[in-house]
Design an enzyme around this catalytic site. Structure first.
Site, PDB file in Angstrom:
ATOM      1  N   SER A 181       0.883  34.011 -55.088  1.00  0.00           N
ATOM      2  CA  SER A 181       0.599  33.683 -53.691  1.00  0.00           C
ATOM      3  C   SER A 181       0.696  32.184 -53.478  1.00  0.00           C
ATOM      4  CB  SER A 181      -0.823  34.153 -53.377  1.00  0.00           C
ATOM      5  OG  SER A 181      -1.278  33.581 -52.187  1.00  0.00           O
ATOM      6  N   TYR A 200     -10.423  34.794 -56.049  1.00  0.00           N
ATOM      7  CA  TYR A 200      -9.144  35.479 -55.850  1.00  0.00           C
ATOM      8  C   TYR A 200      -7.982  34.533 -56.170  1.00  0.00           C
ATOM      9  CZ  TYR A 200      -4.943  36.518 -53.213  1.00  0.00           C
ATOM     10  OH  TYR A 200      -3.631  36.669 -52.861  1.00  0.00           O
ATOM     11  N   LYS A 242      -4.938  34.327 -59.387  1.00  0.00           N
ATOM     12  CA  LYS A 242      -3.475  34.131 -59.297  1.00  0.00           C
ATOM     13  C   LYS A 242      -3.046  32.960 -60.182  1.00  0.00           C
ATOM     14  CE  LYS A 242      -2.653  37.544 -56.552  1.00  0.00           C
ATOM     15  NZ  LYS A 242      -2.059  38.759 -57.120  1.00  0.00           N
TER      16      LYS A 242
HETATM   17  C1  UD1 Z   1      -5.241  34.730 -46.458  1.00  0.00           C
HETATM   18  C2  UD1 Z   1      -5.914  34.193 -47.669  1.00  0.00           C
HETATM   19  C3  UD1 Z   1      -4.888  33.980 -48.745  1.00  0.00           C
HETATM   20  C4  UD1 Z   1      -4.262  35.311 -49.097  1.00  0.00           C
HETATM   21  C5  UD1 Z   1      -3.676  35.918 -47.835  1.00  0.00           C
HETATM   22  C6  UD1 Z   1      -3.268  37.345 -48.145  1.00  0.00           C
HETATM   23  C7  UD1 Z   1      -7.863  32.977 -46.856  1.00  0.00           C
HETATM   24  C8  UD1 Z   1      -8.474  31.635 -46.690  1.00  0.00           C
HETATM   25  N1  UD1 Z   1      -6.601  32.966 -47.338  1.00  0.00           N
HETATM   26  O1  UD1 Z   1      -4.271  33.800 -46.039  1.00  0.00           O
HETATM   27  O2  UD1 Z   1      -5.478  33.451 -49.897  1.00  0.00           O
HETATM   28  O3  UD1 Z   1      -3.260  35.143 -50.057  1.00  0.00           O
HETATM   29  O4  UD1 Z   1      -4.641  35.956 -46.785  1.00  0.00           O
HETATM   30  O5  UD1 Z   1      -2.798  37.967 -47.003  1.00  0.00           O
HETATM   31  O6  UD1 Z   1      -8.477  33.953 -46.576  1.00  0.00           O
HETATM   32  N2  UD1 Z   1      -6.992  33.547 -38.087  1.00  0.00           N
HETATM   33  C9  UD1 Z   1      -7.669  33.438 -36.872  1.00  0.00           C
HETATM   34  N3  UD1 Z   1      -8.397  34.505 -36.455  1.00  0.00           N
HETATM   35  C10 UD1 Z   1      -8.494  35.678 -37.171  1.00  0.00           C
HETATM   36  C11 UD1 Z   1      -7.798  35.790 -38.406  1.00  0.00           C
HETATM   37  C12 UD1 Z   1      -7.058  34.692 -38.832  1.00  0.00           C
HETATM   38  O7  UD1 Z   1      -7.610  32.409 -36.204  1.00  0.00           O
HETATM   39  O8  UD1 Z   1      -9.198  36.600 -36.744  1.00  0.00           O
HETATM   40  C13 UD1 Z   1      -6.188  32.410 -38.551  1.00  0.00           C
HETATM   41  C14 UD1 Z   1      -6.661  31.826 -39.869  1.00  0.00           C
HETATM   42  O9  UD1 Z   1      -7.644  30.853 -39.659  1.00  0.00           O
HETATM   43  C15 UD1 Z   1      -5.365  31.239 -40.408  1.00  0.00           C
HETATM   44  C16 UD1 Z   1      -4.276  32.158 -39.849  1.00  0.00           C
HETATM   45  O10 UD1 Z   1      -4.882  32.874 -38.781  1.00  0.00           O
HETATM   46  O11 UD1 Z   1      -5.166  29.969 -39.891  1.00  0.00           O
HETATM   47  C17 UD1 Z   1      -3.764  33.154 -40.872  1.00  0.00           C
HETATM   48  O12 UD1 Z   1      -4.887  33.806 -41.444  1.00  0.00           O
HETATM   49  P1  UD1 Z   1      -4.724  35.013 -42.471  1.00  0.00           P
HETATM   50  O13 UD1 Z   1      -3.835  36.040 -41.885  1.00  0.00           O
HETATM   51  O14 UD1 Z   1      -6.104  35.412 -42.891  1.00  0.00           O
HETATM   52  O15 UD1 Z   1      -3.916  34.394 -43.671  1.00  0.00           O
HETATM   53  P2  UD1 Z   1      -4.264  33.135 -44.632  1.00  0.00           P
HETATM   54  O16 UD1 Z   1      -5.566  32.555 -44.308  1.00  0.00           O
HETATM   55  O17 UD1 Z   1      -3.111  32.224 -44.582  1.00  0.00           O
END
Ligand code: UD1
Length: 342
Positions: A128, A153, A157
């Site tokens: 990842s 997690y 990795k």
């Molecule tokens: C997350 C994990 C990452 C993992 C990946 C797997 C974290 C910090 N990181 O990535 O380690 O490999 O998932 O899929 O959890 N967001 C919102 N509102 C929401 C949900 C998300 O604003 O309800 C934002 C988050 O702050 C982020 C972006 O959307 O900026 C993407 O979030 P997400 O889909 O959870 O992915 P990652 O955080 O990049």
């Protein structure tokens, strides 16, 4: 002609199922899954759209004897793609031993069986972009310094990559590629398979599609005070089918074994960064469905920006992403409507 056999662990999961479908065009696929974070219905979806039906084995890779017997039954396999792992960041902080036990012991048991083979073998590992943390340089290349992991997690990795690197030095019969995924989204165009988050989704796209489906009243954007053009975090969202196809490119690259070293890592992303607000607006534009959103606090552990330099994969794996973020978003919505019967 008889097809070469590939084992896919975690093959009923989100990325594993899409990869099993793509693989089945060229390989005989054996799916291994313990159904801890998936359901057997996924197999029906895979069977509906696959060129040839994969074989399924319900098996727990934390059980050393099960792994031994798997390799005995399939001693003609030429490779394995290892998806099976726990992946919820928050849960890994709450229950680190569960993550270290599952994610590391399964990999070690698999390597111990590979160690007994007396033919060459090819292994693809699901890594990842989390291994980079907040990178100093954007886009992120594979040369970026690996920082201390933000979560157990993420640490599994990093440690897995180190185990693979160390082990690759003593087994020249084994060729390994670790693929560092950016943010996979979307679903197969048939809507026969897609992402099935259990409980309230933590990831952005499933939360958006569930909000659009009326399951949540609104989505909270986690912070708009980041140092980015619109203040929200930037990620590299890649269509899961493009990501699945990267595995076929990687396994074919290993089979042709044109590489200088028997261990390599590749970023798999689109190379394009998109902010949270851009994703929400793209969703509303491409689906014509309005969703409510509010700006909330930052989420702990979130990094500001991460998007890939994917030029190494494009050049050496002869792979490139084909779908746009709008294609991916539309397919995610189509999938959500299908599973909710909307
Ligand atoms: C997350 C994990 C990452 C993992 C990946 C797997 C974290 C910090 N990181 O990535 O380690 O490999 O998932 O899929 O959890 N967001 C919102 N509102 C929401 C949900 C998300 O604003 O309800 C934002 C988050 O702050 C982020 C972006 O959307 O900026 C993407 O979030 P997400 O889909 O959870 O992915 P990652 O955080 O990049």
């Amino acid at each position: 002609m008889k097809k070469n056999k590939i084992i896919v662990t975690g093959g009923l999961g989100y990325i594993g199922s899409h990869t099993a479908v793509e693989l089945s065009e060229k390989f005989a696929v054996v799916i291994v899954d313990d159904l801890s974070n998936s359901t057997i219905d996924v197999l029906d979806g895979i069977n509906k759209i696959s060129k040839s039906k994969p074989l399924f084995e319900k098996l727990d890779l934390k059980n050393k004897d099960d792994v031994k017997s798997l390799f005995k039954r399939h001693n003609d396999a030429i490779g394995l793609i290892h998806f099976a792992a726990y992946k919820a960041v928050g849960e890994s902080v709450e229950n680190p031993l569960k993550y270290y036990e599952n994610n590391l012991s399964s990999l070690i048991y698999i390597l111990q069986e590979i160690d007994k083979l007396n033919h060459s073998f090819n292994l693809i590992f699901s890594s990842s972009c989390t291994v980079y943390g907040q990178a100093e340089n954007l886009p992120i290349t594979e040369e970026e310094t690996i920082k201390k992991a933000e979560s157990p997690y993420g640490n599994t990795k990093q440690i897995s990559e180190e185990i693979l690197f160390d082990y690759s030095k003593i087994n020249s019969n084994l060729n390994i590629i670790s693929l560092r995924y950016f943010n996979p989204i979307g679903a197969h165009q048939s809507s026969s398979i897609g992402e099935l988050p259990i409980g309230v989704p933590q990831n952005l796209i499933p939360f958006i599609t569930q909000t659009a489906a009326g399951i949540h009243e609104k989505i909270t954007v986690f912070g708009d005070d980041y140092n980015t053009p619109d203040g929200t975090c930037i990620r590299d969202y890649i269509h899961v089918v493009d990501l699945a196809k990267a595995h076929i490119a990687a396994i074919e690259n290993l089979i042709q074994s044109k590489n200088e070293s028997n261990y390599d890592v590749y970023n798999i992303g689109t190379g394009k960064g998109t902010s949270v607000l851009e994703v929400i607006h793209s969703f509303m534009k491409s689906t014509e469905v309005k969703i409510n959103y509010v700006i909330g606090n930052r989420r702990n552990g979130d990094i500001e920006s991460a998007y890939a330099d994917n030029s190494k994969a494009i050049k050496k794996l002869n792979w490139s992403p084909k779908y746009s973020i709008d294609d991916a978003i539309t397919s995610a919505w189509k999938w959500e409507r299908k599973i909710r019967k909307l």
